[in-house]
Design a protein around this motif. Sequence first.
Motif, PDB file in Angstrom:
ATOM      1  N   LEU A  35       0.819  -1.223   0.000  1.00 17.20           N
ATOM      2  CA  LEU A  35       0.000   0.000   0.000  1.00 17.20           C
ATOM      3  C   LEU A  35       0.851   1.271   0.000  1.00 17.20           C
ATOM      4  CD1 LEU A  35      -2.846  -1.066   2.455  1.00 17.20           C
ATOM      5  CD2 LEU A  35      -2.855  -1.076  -0.047  1.00 17.20           C
ATOM      6  N   GLU A  36       2.127   1.174   0.392  1.00 15.31           N
ATOM      7  CA  GLU A  36       3.004   2.346   0.411  1.00 15.31           C
ATOM      8  C   GLU A  36       4.137   2.215  -0.602  1.00 15.31           C
ATOM      9  OE1 GLU A  36       4.317   2.737   4.437  1.00 15.31           O
ATOM     10  OE2 GLU A  36       2.366   3.410   5.170  1.00 15.31           O
ATOM     11  N   ARG A  37       3.928   1.436  -1.640  1.00 14.98           N
ATOM     12  CA  ARG A  37       5.017   1.149  -2.586  1.00 14.98           C
ATOM     13  C   ARG A  37       5.429   2.364  -3.399  1.00 14.98           C
ATOM     14  NH1 ARG A  37       0.304  -0.858  -4.525  1.00 14.98           N
ATOM     15  NH2 ARG A  37      -0.272  -0.480  -6.701  1.00 14.98           N
ATOM     16  N   SER A  38       4.549   3.367  -3.513  1.00 12.65           N
ATOM     17  CA  SER A  38       4.913   4.532  -4.324  1.00 12.65           C
ATOM     18  C   SER A  38       6.079   5.308  -3.718  1.00 12.65           C
ATOM     19  CB  SER A  38       3.710   5.458  -4.487  1.00 12.65           C
ATOM     20  OG  SER A  38       3.246   5.892  -3.213  1.00 12.65           O
ATOM     21  N   GLY A  39       6.108   5.414  -2.372  1.00 10.64           N
ATOM     22  CA  GLY A  39       7.192   6.152  -1.735  1.00 10.64           C
ATOM     23  C   GLY A  39       8.088   5.305  -0.851  1.00 10.64           C
ATOM     24  N   GLY A  40       7.714   4.048  -0.651  1.00  8.04           N
ATOM     25  CA  GLY A  40       8.516   3.186   0.195  1.00  8.04           C
ATOM     26  C   GLY A  40       8.155   3.319   1.670  1.00  8.04           C
ATOM     27  N   THR A  41       8.634   2.386   2.474  1.00  9.14           N
ATOM     28  CA  THR A  41       8.370   2.357   3.913  1.00  9.14           C
ATOM     29  C   THR A  41       9.696   2.311   4.652  1.00  9.14           C
ATOM     30  OG1 THR A  41       6.370   1.069   3.463  1.00  9.14           O
ATOM     31  CG2 THR A  41       7.132   1.144   5.743  1.00  9.14           C
ATOM     32  N   SER A  42       9.841   3.183   5.647  1.00  8.88           N
ATOM     33  CA  SER A  42      11.093   3.203   6.385  1.00  8.88           C
ATOM     34  C   SER A  42      11.227   1.946   7.237  1.00  8.88           C
ATOM     35  CB  SER A  42      11.171   4.444   7.275  1.00  8.88           C
ATOM     36  OG  SER A  42      10.242   4.341   8.344  1.00  8.88           O
ATOM     37  N   ARG A  43      12.461   1.630   7.607  1.00 11.60           N
ATOM     38  CA  ARG A  43      12.716   0.433   8.403  1.00 11.60           C
ATOM     39  C   ARG A  43      12.045   0.537   9.765  1.00 11.60           C
ATOM     40  NH1 ARG A  43      18.604  -1.228  10.727  1.00 11.60           N
ATOM     41  NH2 ARG A  43      18.142   0.685  11.846  1.00 11.60           N
ATOM     42  N   ASP A  44      12.070   1.721  10.389  1.00 10.05           N
ATOM     43  CA  ASP A  44      11.451   1.882  11.711  1.00 10.05           C
ATOM     44  C   ASP A  44       9.931   1.735  11.632  1.00 10.05           C
ATOM     45  OD1 ASP A  44      13.965   2.309  12.711  1.00 10.05           O
ATOM     46  OD2 ASP A  44      13.805   4.503  12.703  1.00 10.05           O
ATOM     47  N   GLN A  45       9.316   2.310  10.600  1.00 11.13           N
ATOM     48  CA  GLN A  45       7.873   2.182  10.442  1.00 11.13           C
ATOM     49  C   GLN A  45       7.468   0.732  10.239  1.00 11.13           C
ATOM     50  OE1 GLN A  45       7.288   4.845   7.115  1.00 11.13           O
ATOM     51  NE2 GLN A  45       6.523   6.497   8.429  1.00 11.13           N
ATOM     52  N   LEU A  46       8.236   0.017   9.441  1.00  8.38           N
ATOM     53  CA  LEU A  46       7.919  -1.380   9.195  1.00  8.38           C
ATOM     54  C   LEU A  46       8.072  -2.206  10.457  1.00  8.38           C
ATOM     55  CD1 LEU A  46       6.992  -3.114   6.842  1.00  8.38           C
ATOM     56  CD2 LEU A  46       9.380  -3.694   6.388  1.00  8.38           C
ATOM     57  N   ALA A 101       0.088  -5.472 -12.422  1.00  8.98           N
ATOM     58  CA  ALA A 101      -0.343  -5.879 -11.081  1.00  8.98           C
ATOM     59  C   ALA A 101      -1.528  -5.035 -10.628  1.00  8.98           C
ATOM     60  CB  ALA A 101       0.804  -5.744 -10.087  1.00  8.98           C
ATOM     61  N   ALA A 102      -2.490  -5.683  -9.964  1.00 11.28           N
ATOM     62  CA  ALA A 102      -3.673  -5.011  -9.432  1.00 11.28           C
ATOM     63  C   ALA A 102      -3.871  -5.456  -7.995  1.00 11.28           C
ATOM     64  CB  ALA A 102      -4.902  -5.333 -10.265  1.00 11.28           C
ATOM     65  N   VAL A 103      -4.207  -4.511  -7.119  1.00 12.93           N
ATOM     66  CA  VAL A 103      -4.441  -4.772  -5.703  1.00 12.93           C
ATOM     67  C   VAL A 103      -5.932  -4.636  -5.448  1.00 12.93           C
ATOM     68  CG1 VAL A 103      -3.840  -4.124  -3.347  1.00 12.93           C
ATOM     69  CG2 VAL A 103      -2.153  -3.879  -5.173  1.00 12.93           C
ATOM     70  N   ASP A 104      -6.514  -5.616  -4.769  1.00 14.33           N
ATOM     71  CA  ASP A 104      -7.971  -5.646  -4.598  1.00 14.33           C
ATOM     72  C   ASP A 104      -8.502  -4.386  -3.916  1.00 14.33           C
ATOM     73  OD1 ASP A 104      -6.806  -6.183  -2.155  1.00 14.33           O
ATOM     74  OD2 ASP A 104      -8.097  -7.891  -1.666  1.00 14.33           O
ATOM     75  N   ILE A 105      -7.810  -3.900  -2.892  1.00 10.51           N
ATOM     76  CA  ILE A 105      -8.273  -2.714  -2.179  1.00 10.51           C
ATOM     77  C   ILE A 105      -8.246  -1.487  -3.087  1.00 10.51           C
ATOM     78  CG2 ILE A 105      -7.732  -1.158  -0.271  1.00 10.51           C
ATOM     79  CD1 ILE A 105      -6.725  -3.551   1.285  1.00 10.51           C
ATOM     80  N   GLU A 106      -7.176  -1.337  -3.841  1.00 11.74           N
ATOM     81  CA  GLU A 106      -7.059  -0.192  -4.740  1.00 11.74           C
ATOM     82  C   GLU A 106      -8.081  -0.280  -5.877  1.00 11.74           C
ATOM     83  OE1 GLU A 106      -2.239   0.355  -3.978  1.00 11.74           O
ATOM     84  OE2 GLU A 106      -2.985  -0.432  -5.881  1.00 11.74           O
ATOM     85  N   CYS A 107      -8.334  -1.490  -6.378  1.00 13.35           N
ATOM     86  CA  CYS A 107      -9.349  -1.661  -7.418  1.00 13.35           C
ATOM     87  C   CYS A 107     -10.729  -1.275  -6.900  1.00 13.35           C
ATOM     88  CB  CYS A 107      -9.355  -3.105  -7.912  1.00 13.35           C
ATOM     89  SG  CYS A 107      -7.886  -3.577  -8.861  1.00 13.35           S
ATOM     90  N   ALA A 108     -11.028  -1.675  -5.656  1.00 13.84           N
ATOM     91  CA  ALA A 108     -12.321  -1.348  -5.068  1.00 13.84           C
ATOM     92  C   ALA A 108     -12.479   0.153  -4.889  1.00 13.84           C
ATOM     93  CB  ALA A 108     -12.480  -2.062  -3.726  1.00 13.84           C
ATOM     94  N   GLU A 109     -11.432   0.819  -4.450  1.00 10.53           N
ATOM     95  CA  GLU A 109     -11.497   2.269  -4.247  1.00 10.53           C
ATOM     96  C   GLU A 109     -11.708   2.998  -5.571  1.00 10.53           C
ATOM     97  OE1 GLU A 109      -9.153   5.594  -1.539  1.00 10.53           O
ATOM     98  OE2 GLU A 109      -8.096   3.789  -2.199  1.00 10.53           O
ATOM     99  N   ALA A 110     -10.995   2.559  -6.617  1.00 11.84           N
ATOM    100  CA  ALA A 110     -11.155   3.191  -7.926  1.00 11.84           C
ATOM    101  C   ALA A 110     -12.562   2.933  -8.491  1.00 11.84           C
ATOM    102  CB  ALA A 110     -10.093   2.677  -8.889  1.00 11.84           C
ATOM    103  N   ALA A 111     -13.054   1.695  -8.333  1.00 16.05           N
ATOM    104  CA  ALA A 111     -14.394   1.364  -8.839  1.00 16.05           C
ATOM    105  C   ALA A 111     -15.467   2.161  -8.115  1.00 16.05           C
ATOM    106  CB  ALA A 111     -14.649  -0.133  -8.686  1.00 16.05           C
TER     107      ALA A 111
END
Length: 309
Positions: A35-46, A101-111
Amino acid sequence: MLIRLAGLVTIEPEGVPPQHLSSAQAQVAFARLILERSGGTSRDQLADTVWPDGLPDTWASALRSVVSRVRTFVTFPRQQPGVTPLVAQGGRYLLRLPDDAAVDIECAEAALGEAADAYAAGSYAVAQQLASGAVSNLRGSFLPAHEGEWVNSVRERLDELRLSALETASLASSALGDEHHALRYAEEAVRRAPFRESAYRCRMAAHRTAGNRAEALRTYQQLREVLAEELGIDPAPESQAAYLELLRSPDPLRAPEPRAVTRLDPLLMGMFEAPSPRPAAPRPCTLTADGCLTHPVRPARSAPTRRVA
């Protein structure tokens, strides 16, 4: 390739059997990286996401182990040797997915966004289809085996998306006269959010579509009682306006449902029908001074005379 995060965490690549991720820690790490692939996730957040109740003493090495599981999960045999979609860069983890690639949550939000636009434009059939698809994509629970601030925030977002999809599907169904689905989606919305007024208004509209004004009025009374007893407030102006509109409108008359007309191919049906006999050729007339002997005209029957008393 389809990635499912609602329900069982799964990757469904084309031509390859679905891949399931069984580890709860790897699931939550994978979900956040997706869900955060556009900007990446820091090691501490993960790390805070994987261990929301506190980091273990050796959390750095433990996190590398979790990331290694995720990397194995997203690496497929068809990829080029030495190329991995999950990399560490500048203290952040970056997950790169294929273009298809398609993510179910993102597809639902767009639909759901497209469904809302279609409903506003009066394209109710399109809105119903898109909103119903969004509901289907959001059926499963999000990471039920995990807790934490980030997981809870995503769950709240998905709950709102799910409710909005249910309401849009219900309203579009009402506009189409599809009372079954209109009531079904509205009932589920009320069950999931018993204090949500817009869900009750959807149920009122569904009952009105079904020609049951009494049940629509009863729904408003139920809403008023729930809000008064649980929250100590009155229904919003939108709900009151819907109620007054029901009071002013007469009981709707249910129009008879149109009978389905089955269209048959005359050429195909001719294969199963017995040939009808041809009509016999007309006989020639034999004319005399008294008229046609072949086709005599029957005398008209005289009306019976009424006896006068």
